[in-house]
Motif scaffolding. Structure first.
Motif, PDB file in Angstrom:
ATOM      1  N   SER A 152       0.823  -1.210   0.000  1.00 36.54           N
ATOM      2  CA  SER A 152       0.000   0.000   0.000  1.00 36.54           C
ATOM      3  C   SER A 152       0.860   1.265   0.000  1.00 36.54           C
ATOM      4  O   SER A 152       0.407   2.319  -0.450  1.00 36.54           O
TER       5      SER A 152
ATOM      6  N   LYS B  42       0.065   4.339  -2.391  1.00 35.66           N
ATOM      7  CA  LYS B  42      -0.187   5.702  -1.909  1.00 35.66           C
ATOM      8  C   LYS B  42       0.791   6.691  -2.530  1.00 35.66           C
ATOM      9  O   LYS B  42       0.437   7.826  -2.819  1.00 35.66           O
TER      10      LYS B  42
ATOM     11  N   GLU C 174      -0.416   7.343  -5.999  1.00 33.90           N
ATOM     12  CA  GLU C 174      -1.598   8.203  -5.977  1.00 33.90           C
ATOM     13  C   GLU C 174      -1.176   9.671  -5.788  1.00 33.90           C
ATOM     14  O   GLU C 174      -1.677  10.566  -6.469  1.00 33.90           O
TER      15      GLU C 174
ATOM     16  N   CYS D 127      -4.951  -3.427   0.522  1.00 32.70           N
ATOM     17  CA  CYS D 127      -3.902  -3.151  -0.473  1.00 32.70           C
ATOM     18  C   CYS D 127      -4.517  -2.995  -1.865  1.00 32.70           C
ATOM     19  O   CYS D 127      -4.125  -2.102  -2.626  1.00 32.70           O
TER      20      CYS D 127
ATOM     21  N   HIS E 293      -6.045   0.506  -2.156  1.00 34.13           N
ATOM     22  CA  HIS E 293      -5.093   1.594  -2.391  1.00 34.13           C
ATOM     23  C   HIS E 293      -4.600   1.592  -3.837  1.00 34.13           C
ATOM     24  O   HIS E 293      -4.402   2.648  -4.438  1.00 34.13           O
TER      25      HIS E 293
ATOM     26  N   GLU F 110      -7.337   3.091  -5.927  1.00 36.97           N
ATOM     27  CA  GLU F 110      -7.344   4.560  -5.784  1.00 36.97           C
ATOM     28  C   GLU F 110      -6.249   5.188  -6.640  1.00 36.97           C
ATOM     29  O   GLU F 110      -6.452   6.196  -7.317  1.00 36.97           O
TER      30      GLU F 110
ATOM     31  N   GLU G 222     -11.134  -0.078   3.197  1.00 34.91           N
ATOM     32  CA  GLU G 222     -10.424   0.756   2.212  1.00 34.91           C
ATOM     33  C   GLU G 222     -10.963   0.413   0.825  1.00 34.91           C
ATOM     34  O   GLU G 222     -11.205   1.297   0.021  1.00 34.91           O
TER      35      GLU G 222
ATOM     36  N   TYR H  98     -12.266   5.424   7.220  1.00 34.52           N
ATOM     37  CA  TYR H  98     -12.224   4.892   5.855  1.00 34.52           C
ATOM     38  C   TYR H  98     -13.565   4.219   5.520  1.00 34.52           C
ATOM     39  O   TYR H  98     -14.110   4.388   4.435  1.00 34.52           O
TER      40      TYR H  98
ATOM     41  N   CYS I  65       2.494   4.451   7.155  1.00 33.92           N
ATOM     42  CA  CYS I  65       1.220   4.852   6.543  1.00 33.92           C
ATOM     43  C   CYS I  65       1.040   6.363   6.486  1.00 33.92           C
ATOM     44  O   CYS I  65       0.450   6.888   5.545  1.00 33.92           O
TER      45      CYS I  65
ATOM     46  N   ASN J 214       0.142   9.321   3.235  1.00 37.06           N
ATOM     47  CA  ASN J 214      -1.241   9.770   3.356  1.00 37.06           C
ATOM     48  C   ASN J 214      -1.314  11.303   3.345  1.00 37.06           C
ATOM     49  O   ASN J 214      -2.185  11.892   2.707  1.00 37.06           O
TER      50      ASN J 214
END
Lengths: 656, 656
Positions: free
Chosen positions: B77, B81, B84, B143, B146, B149, B193, B274, B416, B420
């Motif tokens: 993840s 992230k 993203e 996972c 994410h 996303e 998630e 979430y 994390c 984020n």
């Protein structure tokens, strides 16, 4: 035969029979409820409590029962602490039934003793080859120490030698095994206790080799190369508690530095006070000045930087340990009952070093607040942890408070606290007086008759009082010796004004106060009567400015008792209450739930929740407070009326 | 091609280009420091930080490198992230270099994808046969979520289909595997998630099957017979985290009851927000009234019973979780950065359900305080935990505070929070506006140009402000459509007085305020100019009377910013300081360390430590206070000047 309870150059305290309106019922509770209940627990006959199997372990070790060892590696110590408490009960009043049970336990222990003197059911039953391979973790000498304490006490109480023989054989065995010579183990236990026990054995036997062995254990501690490291290397760093032995937190058992180089109260609080008890006793007997200085320094740090107002210590649950100076959170406190028992043990030994009232002041504080609070008023349930602020709803929902219980528990898997309270209360007489420099020092105001050996004769003093509910104390000389001697009365730190009369005649205190005691020297005659009057106002207390948790808050104290607010009297959300700046206190005898206790009422206010929408935060606005009567009960009596909030430190209107 | 950033019946927000004195430098920081730094971290090139090996895991899964899987079961993840965040950066400004790296990562992920669409390096490399055997514990769908996303974002940013194809294949695979039909797994993930990710995939593709799958996951959660129990039974209750799978704390992942029967914010805070993000988005798309009611109810409980003034949630370290109503301790708080990111995600989706300013108010609070505070001002270090009160000496010595760090850390074993923050800040434009009922809602006051599709044309608005340092905001219509539409301006909850002018002409606010927004309806013309003036006084804040931790204390807020005291400005022992009752605040631009921030000064007092002996406790006596100037900095900027004390809630002189 009644052996001496303590020796000094000038005399000794022979016997103290407590007859006291406050304490006698506690001693009865210990005799009638606590000790019998604990006997049932040791024999696994208490429903809803975890089994102990401590007696059964001895049966297995003696070859009289089949089965596995059960419980903690230090399970034996519960039997020893029970026996010690039973011994003290026997010393105050012959009790054939209790003695019979105790003799039975002693016979069992004797049968479980190994030919070389060793006693330990864990290593006898479960790990026969493992003796002395993990002193750092396995409490082997700790268990031995508790047994020695019990043996010395039972011999003193009854004059019966059987258990004294068992424990001297055990101590002699340790004297052979441990020491600096080739073939001996140059090490010490991970949980201090053997040190203070050996000093007690010396007190009973007069044999200096026990002092020497104590001195060895005390002086070896924390030296390099480090014993824990050497010992762990030999067993490939296995750990009794699972995984690998950690070599990074020797301060946990005060083994991070030689004791004479330690400056702060650190690590596991019980270990610390047990160690210091042994050190102080050792220093008093040997006159070791360096050790004496270390005791004073460590006492000073503990009392003046790291102790709660209730005489509790241990600011964190992790390691049941001290943290740092002035870190005294009330709600997350550990504040273990056993640690406050240990403070009292230590204070008594400091008073052997020097009769300074600071030690007795702290002894009194720990006794009347945390130790008494550790037990329910029916003697059937106990606190391990003694917080100064409890919100049961939060405790249940926030894991930070996992160690805190809102009500006392019946018995614990690790059952150290209940028998510790029992043995301390059963031996309370040992803490009331001491003799120093041809003077009888009165440390605690507890009614009863005390017999002293002084010079070549006996002195008998009778103490009467309604303490701790008022401060009028009378001492009557029932028997005297034909030479002058001193009677010293502690003027407590909480007392703003004390007066003393002897045979009705006022005694000016100017010039007779020595280290917190009023010392009256004269040729005392039978019938002489000392009247001590200690004024006992309700006092609003403040914490030192460096303490974060008490900033802006106050606590109430009256005499030796710290008071608290409870939800049962004041409703929920105790943080919404505040004391008025000029509170006008009222005192009431409470005859229902609180059985004759003095409770305090005071003018206060409750914050009204007016003007709040559902929001959590809003701009500050004029607040509405409603007049209310606050009601305070002695801290020791909290949580005897079900589950509810409690707090010692509360808000007050501060001067602008 | 630039896809829609959000759809509603009435129109869509097309693109928001942020050009803002406050935010632009943060976005540059994300572009120039955070994202590149995190790329280095993912590739194990950051010294002094724990290795990530997340990229390497993908190489191994693709068969291009040898070795073992490394890291947490959810290590993938971190890559998602990061991708993203990179996608959002690419959407605001083409960046060929970054795009090249991102394309490389996408190619790698595609090569690591299994023939059936499955992507997960842990199960591909380490437990090839273990797929979908421990959803409760192993973050498999987390996972996947994410990655989905990231895929949706990168496609929206660049129009490149490769990663969209990867994630739709993955989502289609999940659609086959999970469901109520025979042969399908009737279950859901232990870390929510996937739900919110599927809704985003629907947003990009318009394919309702992703909404259906999301609905399946949401509705199955917490039903009986319990999926975790069934799943655990199948694998004989083994636990990924060692030992036995515990079946007693389903509330940790909000699986204790069906979501529509849940009433309180409980369990792991990130999982909770979430989940609610997905639920709110789902309810907005499907119109499910029961789900909408659950969202409102859970929001209300979180915001009005369990949220810190800084917009942080999670009152305990254990489980990184909520506790109970009104339990908001400042010093032991968990208050995870990721959880506040999650609040912002959720608030955005609540605003799709109904344009009520309460959601945007909380979004703003979490953004300007906890999320910004989670990152150092150089973008190189991060807070996981965001306490409201810190005493570094106590943290170091008291294990209760083990989770709290006095300064930000470079990278975490479980990393994390940093990505984020990065992905949230890089996509900040998505949170500024939304369209509802033919009205453009302005939720955040962030300068820049925004393009909307409204009816059959485009609207372009330009926002300018010096927010959050003052409350003057200008909106200029740079392009309009030839029909009336609304422009709604949020009147923040902290603002006591707002005025609006349109083209210089004052607009009475009476009658145009709807659910916290001033709604201006007219036929807007190019060049129309709206001036919003929000008065931004320093406000003394109080916590709800039920909150124990804020009793007798106040906090300062100005505009959206919560302020704090720091040792660097005020010296040690911040608990010894208090604000005067009428404090007379001063505002200062700080141009040295604080780079143009507005800091607050106020008249206060410091408690003098006079009259204290070495004792910890004494009777209350008149206290001496010395006048002093208190200095407050924005909470988000704390701990940028070394180690020191900090506190948000502080003492003040209370009215008698």
């Amino acid at each position: 035969m009644m052996a001496n309870m303590s020796h000094t150059a000038a005399g000794s305290v022979q016997k103290v029979d407590i007859k006291d309106t406050f304490w006698s019922k506690y001693l009865e509770l210990v005799r009638d409820v606590v000790v019998p209940y604990q006997w049932e627990a040791l024999n696994d006959r208490v429903e809803q409590a975890e089994p102990s199997r401590a007696i059964r372990n001895f049966r297995i070790a003696a070859g009289e029962a089949e089965g596995e060892f059960y419980g903690m590696v230090f399970q034996d110590s519960d039997v020893a602490k029970w026996l010690e408490a039973a011994a003290y009960l026997c010393s105050t009043e012959r009790d054939p039934e209790l003695e019979k049970i105790a003799d039975g336990v002693i016979d069992l222990i004797a049968r479980a003793q190994q030919p070389d003197g060793y006693v330990n059911t864990y290593y006898t039953v479960k790990e026969p080859g493992g003796r002395y391979t993990d002193l750092a973790e396995c409490h082997e000498l700790y268990c031995a120490g508790h047994l020695i304490e019990a043996g010395a006490a039972y011999y003193q109480a009854t004059g019966k030698r059987k258990i004294l023989d068992v424990v001297t054989r055990l101590a002699d065995h340790l004297h052979d095994v441990f020491g600096p010579n080739p073939g001996q183990i140059r090490g010490y236990d991970g949980h201090q206790e053997i040190e203070l026990a050996l000093m007690k054995l010396y007190e009973v036997t007069g044999d200096m080799k026990y002092v020497d062995l104590c001195n060895f254990f005390v002086q070896e501690r924390g030296r390099q190369p480090h014993f824990y490291e050497q010992e762990a290397a030999k067993r490939n760093y296995t750990s009794h508690w699972g995984g690998i032995f950690k070599t990074d937190n020797y301060a946990y058992s005060q083994a991070h530095a030689p004791v004479t180089e330690q400056h702060d109260a650190v690590g596991h609080a019980v270990r610390f006070v047990y160690m210091c008890t042994g050190m102080a006793h050792l220093a008093a007997v040997t006159g070791d000045q360096e050790l004496k200085a270390a005791c004073r320094r460590l006492w000073d740090n503990m009392v003046n930087k790291r102790m709660y107002i209730t005489g509790a210590i241990g600011s964190q649950a992790s390691g049941e340990a001290f943290t740092v100076d002035y870190d005294l959170p009330g709600d997350t406190a550990y504040a273990e009952t056993c640690a406050s028992c240990g403070i009292i043990f230590w204070a008594r030994r400091m008073l052997m070093l020097e009769p300074d009232s600071q030690y007795a002041d702290v002894m009194e504080r720990a006794l009347y607040n945390t130790v008494l609070g550790g037990m329910s008023r029916d003697g059937r349930s106990f606190f391990y942890v003694n917080p100064l602020e409890v919100d049961p709803g939060v405790i249940a929902g926030n894991h930070t408070y996992q160690h805190v219980k809102p009500v006392r528990q019946e018995w614990f898997g690790c059952a150290c606290c209940p028998p510790n309270i029992a043995r301390l209360l059963a031996s309370l007489g040992q803490y009331v007086y001491s003799i120093y420099n041809h003077t009888i020092y009165t440390h605690l105001y507890v009614g009863g008759e005390a017999c002293f050996e002084l010079g070549h004769g006996n002195v008998v003093l009778r103490q009467e009082s309604n303490y701790p509910w008022n401060g009028e104390v009378t001492l009557t000389v029932d028997e005297a010796v034909s030479e002058p001697f001193g009677i010293a009365l502690r003027i407590p730190d909480w007392c703003p004004c004390a007066t003393i009369k002897v045979n009705g005649e006022a005694q000016p205190l100017d010039g007779i106060i020595e280290q917190g005691y009023a010392v009256l020297n004269r040729e005392w005659k039978q019938g002489d009567r000392i009247e001590l009057q200690l004024t006992m106002p309700v006092t609003v207390m403040k914490g030192h400015p460096h303490i974060r948790d008490t900033a802006g808050r106050v606590a109430l104290q009256r005499g030796p008792l710290v008071y608290c607010l409870e939800e049962a009297d004041n409703g929920p959300r105790l943080h919404e209450l505040r004391l008025l700046q000029i509170p006008s206190f009222g005192l009431h005898q409470e005859n229902s739930l609180m059985e004759g206790m003095t409770v305090i009422s005071a003018a206060g206010q409750r914050l009204m929740e007016t003007g709040w929408s559902s929001k959590l935060y809003r701009p500050a606005a004029a607040e509405e407070w409603k007049e209310t009567e606050l009601r305070f009960i002695p801290y020791f009596s909290w949580a005897n009326r079900g589950v509810g909030e409690m707090r010692v430190w509360f808000n007050s209107v501060e001067p602008c």
